[in-house]
Design an enzyme around this catalytic site. Sequence first.
Site, PDB file in Angstrom:
ATOM      1  N   ASP A 160       0.954  -1.615  -0.171  1.00 46.01           N
ATOM      2  CA  ASP A 160      -0.280   0.165   0.105  1.00 46.01           C
ATOM      3  C   ASP A 160       0.822   1.412   0.033  1.00 46.01           C
ATOM      4  O   ASP A 160       1.070   2.299  -0.382  1.00 46.01           O
ATOM      5  CB  ASP A 160      -0.175   0.265   1.113  1.00 46.01           C
ATOM      6  CG  ASP A 160      -1.892  -1.308   1.457  1.00 46.01           C
ATOM      7  OD1 ASP A 160      -2.629  -1.947   1.306  1.00 46.01           O
ATOM      8  OD2 ASP A 160      -1.275  -2.378   2.264  1.00 46.01           O
ATOM      9  N   HIS A 188      -4.371  -3.487   6.329  1.00 45.11           N
ATOM     10  CA  HIS A 188      -3.480  -3.656   3.647  1.00 45.11           C
ATOM     11  C   HIS A 188      -5.699  -4.207   3.895  1.00 45.11           C
ATOM     12  O   HIS A 188      -6.000  -6.006   3.603  1.00 45.11           O
ATOM     13  CB  HIS A 188      -2.792  -5.455   3.819  1.00 45.11           C
ATOM     14  CG  HIS A 188      -2.982  -5.442   3.030  1.00 45.11           C
ATOM     15  ND1 HIS A 188      -2.501  -4.191   1.802  1.00 45.11           N
ATOM     16  CD2 HIS A 188      -3.153  -6.279   2.407  1.00 45.11           C
ATOM     17  CE1 HIS A 188      -2.727  -5.070   0.642  1.00 45.11           C
ATOM     18  NE2 HIS A 188      -3.255  -6.788   0.621  1.00 45.11           N
TER      19      HIS A 188
HETATM   20  P1  NAD Z   1      -0.947 -18.911  -4.874  1.00 45.04           P
HETATM   21  O1  NAD Z   1      -2.680 -19.109  -5.150  1.00 45.04           O
HETATM   22  O2  NAD Z   1      -0.716 -18.592  -5.978  1.00 45.04           O
HETATM   23  O3  NAD Z   1      -0.532 -19.459  -3.417  1.00 45.04           O
HETATM   24  C1  NAD Z   1      -0.275 -19.980  -2.714  1.00 45.04           C
HETATM   25  C2  NAD Z   1       0.249 -21.109  -2.308  1.00 45.04           C
HETATM   26  O4  NAD Z   1       0.428 -21.266  -0.841  1.00 45.04           O
HETATM   27  C3  NAD Z   1      -0.398 -22.127  -2.778  1.00 45.04           C
HETATM   28  O5  NAD Z   1       0.901 -22.544  -3.510  1.00 45.04           O
HETATM   29  C4  NAD Z   1      -0.875 -23.387  -1.950  1.00 45.04           C
HETATM   30  O6  NAD Z   1      -0.836 -24.677  -1.674  1.00 45.04           O
HETATM   31  C5  NAD Z   1       0.348 -22.618  -0.261  1.00 45.04           C
HETATM   32  N1  NAD Z   1      -0.636 -22.669   0.543  1.00 45.04           N
HETATM   33  C6  NAD Z   1      -1.953 -23.051   1.542  1.00 45.04           C
HETATM   34  N2  NAD Z   1      -2.265 -23.731   2.287  1.00 45.04           N
HETATM   35  C7  NAD Z   1      -0.952 -23.536   2.527  1.00 45.04           C
HETATM   36  C8  NAD Z   1      -0.290 -24.313   3.728  1.00 45.04           C
HETATM   37  N3  NAD Z   1      -1.353 -23.870   5.144  1.00 45.04           N
HETATM   38  N4  NAD Z   1       1.372 -23.651   3.937  1.00 45.04           N
HETATM   39  C9  NAD Z   1       1.652 -23.522   3.060  1.00 45.04           C
HETATM   40  N5  NAD Z   1       1.288 -23.446   1.737  1.00 45.04           N
HETATM   41  C10 NAD Z   1      -0.152 -23.244   1.265  1.00 45.04           C
HETATM   42  O7  NAD Z   1      -1.279 -17.206  -3.737  1.00 45.04           O
HETATM   43  P2  NAD Z   1      -0.426 -15.587  -4.127  1.00 45.04           P
HETATM   44  O8  NAD Z   1      -0.992 -14.251  -5.627  1.00 45.04           O
HETATM   45  O9  NAD Z   1       1.003 -16.319  -3.993  1.00 45.04           O
HETATM   46  O10 NAD Z   1      -0.837 -15.416  -2.939  1.00 45.04           O
HETATM   47  C11 NAD Z   1      -0.671 -15.729  -1.404  1.00 45.04           C
HETATM   48  C12 NAD Z   1      -1.196 -15.113  -0.574  1.00 45.04           C
HETATM   49  O11 NAD Z   1      -0.676 -13.883  -0.278  1.00 45.04           O
HETATM   50  C13 NAD Z   1      -2.671 -14.773  -0.443  1.00 45.04           C
HETATM   51  O12 NAD Z   1      -3.683 -14.328   0.486  1.00 45.04           O
HETATM   52  C14 NAD Z   1      -2.838 -13.365  -1.268  1.00 45.04           C
HETATM   53  O13 NAD Z   1      -4.409 -12.670  -1.482  1.00 45.04           O
HETATM   54  C15 NAD Z   1      -1.830 -12.514  -0.517  1.00 45.04           C
HETATM   55  N6  NAD Z   1      -1.319 -11.353  -0.681  1.00 45.04           N
HETATM   56  C16 NAD Z   1      -0.865  -9.986  -0.408  1.00 45.04           C
HETATM   57  C17 NAD Z   1      -0.717  -9.277  -0.534  1.00 45.04           C
HETATM   58  C18 NAD Z   1       0.009  -8.167   1.184  1.00 45.04           C
HETATM   59  O14 NAD Z   1       0.040  -7.085   0.341  1.00 45.04           O
HETATM   60  N7  NAD Z   1      -0.383  -8.789   1.694  1.00 45.04           N
HETATM   61  C19 NAD Z   1      -0.322  -8.655  -1.505  1.00 45.04           C
HETATM   62  C20 NAD Z   1      -0.504  -9.939  -2.886  1.00 45.04           C
HETATM   63  C21 NAD Z   1      -1.290 -11.117  -2.148  1.00 45.04           C
HETATM   64  C1  LMR Z   2      -3.399  -7.451  -3.745  1.00 42.30           C
HETATM   65  O1  LMR Z   2      -2.976  -5.736  -2.376  1.00 42.30           O
HETATM   66  O2  LMR Z   2      -3.668  -7.227  -4.181  1.00 42.30           O
HETATM   67  C2  LMR Z   2      -3.381  -8.205  -2.604  1.00 42.30           C
HETATM   68  O3  LMR Z   2      -3.946  -8.168  -1.687  1.00 42.30           O
HETATM   69  C3  LMR Z   2      -4.678  -8.832  -3.288  1.00 42.30           C
HETATM   70  C4  LMR Z   2      -6.180  -8.625  -3.269  1.00 42.30           C
HETATM   71  O4  LMR Z   2      -6.672  -9.283  -2.577  1.00 42.30           O
HETATM   72  O5  LMR Z   2      -6.612  -7.439  -2.762  1.00 42.30           O
END
Ligand code: NAD
Ligand code: LMR
Length: 327
Positions: A160, A188
């Site tokens: 953010d 977030h």
């Molecule tokens: P993705 O689906 O591509 O990958 C997630 C991975 O996590 C998968 O490989 C899955 O098998 C694994 N997983 C699921 N449960 C698990 C567990 N208990 N232990 C270990 N691994 C596990 O998702 P992504 O695009 O890499 O996103 C991951 C997370 O990050 C999501 O929750 C997404 O919303 C979040 N995210 C947060 C922010 C932020 O700014 N905080 C930004 C983008 C994404």
């Molecule tokens: C983001 O901010 O890009 C991530 O947290 C993904 C979402 O679900 O908004």
Amino acid sequence: MTKPAVRVAVTGAAGQICYSLLFRIANGDLYGKDQPVILQLLDLPQAQGAVGGVVMELEDCAFPNLADVVITSDPKVAFKDIDAGILVGARPRSKGMERADLLSANAEIFKVQGAALNEVAKRDVKVLVVGNPANTNAYITAKSAPDLPARNITAMLRLDHNRALSQFAKKAGVLSQDIEKLAVWGNHSPTMYADYRFATVKGKPLPELVGDEAWYRDTLIPTVGKRGAAIIEARGLSSAASAANAAIDHMHDWIHGTNGAWVSMGVASDGSYGVPEGIVFGVPAVCANGDYEVVKGLPMDDFSKTKFDGTLKELLDERDGVSALLG
Ligand code: NAD
Ligand code: LMR
């Protein structure tokens, strides 16, 4: 003589964010080019094959400082003796899904992983929770790891913060790297509050350079708040490379310091600004000596108070939503 390796656990290793993040860590972007790193990768049993493929690619980069890679589906193996843990693994939001829907889907993961960290990680481990809802997942992790300092379990607000920097830079015709003292408060989520009241560019107040309070309130804040959804809409998948970049920025600055600069971090409240103790809340912070200090005593005006209270209320509701899980 080569330094002893640091151990970095990353969860969700087969996922999108990790497909960028792991290569950045192995390249030395986190600890530095002179620091050997052991990656300890966690993912679900059914994803172990895919993690194996990512590790083949890591090997094929011949990174000089990648000392070893561990692949596991057992959190206690992944978190054993780690210096840093980046908790990415969780289900991401898909089109049309609200962030609140993720709360129930992902909360249990962080309870289990908090307990594992509590048992086997280094006592001064630095943890960053990326998996959404990141603040409340960090809260669950900290509550499930009572023997670790809660201040060391943080959530990612840096995406953010970086999003806001870019939007302000474009509007004001300045470089994002020249914007100082930006603060992102709260969750977030779309309720986050990107606060530019204290921000400056080479000593000049950013609000004056922007010169458009209505744009700030009606365009900047919602654009940053809804950027995650906009990316999901456009890409069909949630942000990944920019999320990995923000995770590197957050951890790099915590480890190496910010030379007095402000960054935004989700940290367990010590009660300042009236946020109940333990709630993981985005705040401006300054990092030094492997630690961080929250910037305290900033005044709030009416608009800030409304935004601040809105994002705090959302986090209190999320906390209430997981109270049964935490017992
Ligand atoms: P993705 O689906 O591509 O990958 C997630 C991975 O996590 C998968 O490989 C899955 O098998 C694994 N997983 C699921 N449960 C698990 C567990 N208990 N232990 C270990 N691994 C596990 O998702 P992504 O695009 O890499 O996103 C991951 C997370 O990050 C999501 O929750 C997404 O919303 C979040 N995210 C947060 C922010 C932020 O700014 N905080 C930004 C983008 C994404
Ligand atoms: C983001 O901010 O890009 C991530 O947290 C993904 C979402 O679900 O908004």
